[in-house]
Design a protein around this motif. Structure first.
Motif, mmCIF file in Angstrom:
data_model
loop_
_atom_site.group_PDB
_atom_site.id
_atom_site.type_symbol
_atom_site.label_atom_id
_atom_site.label_comp_id
_atom_site.label_asym_id
_atom_site.label_seq_id
_atom_site.Cartn_x
_atom_site.Cartn_y
_atom_site.Cartn_z
ATOM 1 N N ARG A 246 9.650 -104.098 64.549
ATOM 2 C CA ARG A 246 8.858 -103.197 63.714
ATOM 3 C C ARG A 246 9.159 -101.770 64.149
ATOM 4 O O ARG A 246 9.010 -101.434 65.321
ATOM 5 N N VAL A 247 9.563 -100.940 63.203
ATOM 6 C CA VAL A 247 9.953 -99.566 63.515
ATOM 7 C C VAL A 247 9.222 -98.596 62.607
ATOM 8 O O VAL A 247 9.107 -98.832 61.401
ATOM 9 N N ASP A 248 8.714 -97.501 63.176
ATOM 10 C CA ASP A 248 8.174 -96.380 62.401
ATOM 11 C C ASP A 248 9.142 -95.210 62.542
ATOM 12 O O ASP A 248 9.769 -95.044 63.596
ATOM 13 N N ALA A 249 9.242 -94.392 61.503
ATOM 14 C CA ALA A 249 10.151 -93.246 61.557
ATOM 15 C C ALA A 249 9.462 -92.020 60.976
ATOM 16 O O ALA A 249 8.883 -92.087 59.881
ATOM 17 N N ASN A 250 9.484 -90.914 61.696
ATOM 18 C CA ASN A 250 8.979 -89.631 61.201
ATOM 19 C C ASN A 250 10.131 -88.817 60.637
ATOM 20 O O ASN A 250 11.183 -88.701 61.279
ATOM 21 N N VAL A 251 9.946 -88.247 59.462
ATOM 22 C CA VAL A 251 11.002 -87.488 58.795
ATOM 23 C C VAL A 251 10.462 -86.125 58.397
ATOM 24 O O VAL A 251 9.418 -86.019 57.741
ATOM 25 N N SER A 252 11.131 -85.068 58.815
ATOM 26 C CA SER A 252 10.842 -83.724 58.320
ATOM 27 C C SER A 252 12.160 -82.969 58.197
ATOM 28 O O SER A 252 13.088 -83.210 58.977
ATOM 29 N N ILE A 253 12.246 -82.088 57.221
ATOM 30 C CA ILE A 253 13.496 -81.376 56.975
ATOM 31 C C ILE A 253 13.209 -79.873 56.918
ATOM 32 O O ILE A 253 12.056 -79.444 56.898
ATOM 33 N N ARG A 254 14.265 -79.098 56.908
ATOM 34 C CA ARG A 254 14.132 -77.656 56.723
ATOM 35 C C ARG A 254 15.350 -77.159 55.963
ATOM 36 O O ARG A 254 16.455 -77.723 56.094
ATOM 37 N N PRO A 255 15.197 -76.110 55.148
ATOM 38 C CA PRO A 255 16.345 -75.538 54.437
ATOM 39 C C PRO A 255 17.360 -75.007 55.438
ATOM 40 O O PRO A 255 17.008 -74.574 56.540
ATOM 41 N N ARG A 256 18.620 -75.055 55.072
ATOM 42 C CA ARG A 256 19.670 -74.539 55.940
ATOM 43 C C ARG A 256 19.373 -73.076 56.285
ATOM 44 O O ARG A 256 19.068 -72.264 55.412
ATOM 45 N N GLY A 257 19.436 -72.759 57.574
ATOM 46 C CA GLY A 257 19.156 -71.408 58.028
ATOM 47 C C GLY A 257 17.730 -71.202 58.480
ATOM 48 O O GLY A 257 17.431 -70.220 59.159
ATOM 49 N N ALA A 258 16.823 -72.087 58.105
ATOM 50 C CA ALA A 258 15.430 -71.967 58.531
ATOM 51 C C ALA A 258 15.294 -72.370 59.998
ATOM 52 O O ALA A 258 16.113 -73.112 60.539
#
Length: 307
Positions: free
Chosen positions: A7-19
């Motif tokens: 069982r695996v949980d994954a946190n995902v967050s992104i940012r615009p290039r350069g941020a």
């Protein structure tokens, strides 16, 4: 995973290039394979990017990965820290520790596994694998060092071999820790000594160990009781070898004609004649010499009676 499940949980967050700062995260829950993890991450990255590029915002929430539809869906919103049940502990007050206090605590700590492993390699010449296994179990490590203290540091590897093979197999089969075993460090040290001195062979050592585990008797006593002591007297063994060769002239001729594999036949015959008590190393040395037509050794041809 020890039950064959994952069982695996994954946190995902992104940012615009350069941020500089990452955006709001979402958490994908309860994936049960590495493929599901890969596919869910790929989907969620694209989903969040499209949300931001479309002028929307990513909500902090948990999401479910649908393997069949190959998409995530919202399950529960988590806007603030309290949604994660993060609460300060009201009874805990701040502490400040001085360097002197920290150092005093450090000096009270026992030797930690990594340090013990390094010492076993440096002081006893153990391979890294042996040192890692022994240092990872405090009771085994103490047993090992006690056995080495009794048997001598030069026997460290031989002691380790018995512990990681015969002793570990016995403990696993019985389901007990080494502290509850009938076998104590001095017995392992003595068993190694008996083999190195040529009193018994490595094969016989296995039999002695099994008897030690069953009865708790010392290896020397077991060897005496069962008459397992090896005979290394070259004269006595040579007499048996000569008799075996005299009884098998055709095999001798074949060996000398190029059938080197027949040496095993002669070894077997000599061991049978001696009841398995002849030292295999001595047997092989004498057979090598006599089968190749060399003369008797200059040593004593008398000695123990093996006939």
């Amino acid at each position: 995973m020890e039950e064959g499940s994952l069982r695996v949980d994954a946190n995902v967050s992104i940012r615009p290039r350069g941020a500089v700062e990452l955006g709001t995260k979402s958490e994908v829950k309860n994936m049960n394979s590495f493929k599901a993890l890969h596919d869910a991450l790929a989907y969620e990255i694209v989903r969040q990017a499209e949300e931001i590029e479309g002028g929307g915002r990513v909500v902090q929430e948990t999401r479910h990965w649908d393997v069949g539809a190959k998409r995530t869906s919202a399950t529960r919103s988590k806007e603030e820290a309290h949604d994660y049940r993060y609460f300060p502990e009201p009874d805990m007050v701040p502490f400040e520790f001085s360097e002197e206090y920290i150092e005093r605590i450090r000096t009270c700590l026992p030797e930690l596994p990594d340090a013990k492993r390094s010492r076993f390699v440096a002081d006893y010449g153990l391979p890294l694998h042996d040192a890692t296994v022994l240092a990872g179990d405090l009771e085994l490590a103490e047993f090992f060092e006690s056995a080495v203290t009794i048997g001598g540091a030069e026997r460290s590897k031989a002691i380790s071999n018995i512990m990681l093979n015969d002793l570990s197999a016995y403990l696993n089969a019985e389901g007990i820790p080494v502290t509850q075993s009938r076998i104590v460090p001095g017995m392992v040290a003595e068993l190694v000594s008996l083999v190195e001195e040529g009193t018994i062979s490595g094969k016989q050592a296995k039999e002695v160990f099994a008897e030690m585990a069953e009865t708790g008797d010392a290896p020397g006593a077991i060897v005496e009781l069962k008459g397992m002591k090896q005979v290394s007297d070259t004269g006595a063994i040579e007499a048996v070898v000569e008799r075996v060769m005299a009884e098998n002239p055709d095999k001798v001729a074949e060996y000398r004609g190029g059938k080197a594999g027949l040496k095993g036949f002669f070894v077997g015959q000599v061991m049978r004649e001696t009841g398995g008590q002849a030292n295999p190393t001595v047997v092989n040395e004498i057979l090598e010499r006599l089968l190749n037509g060399q003369q008797h050794s200059a040593g004593d041809l008398g000695g123990a009676d093996l006939m």
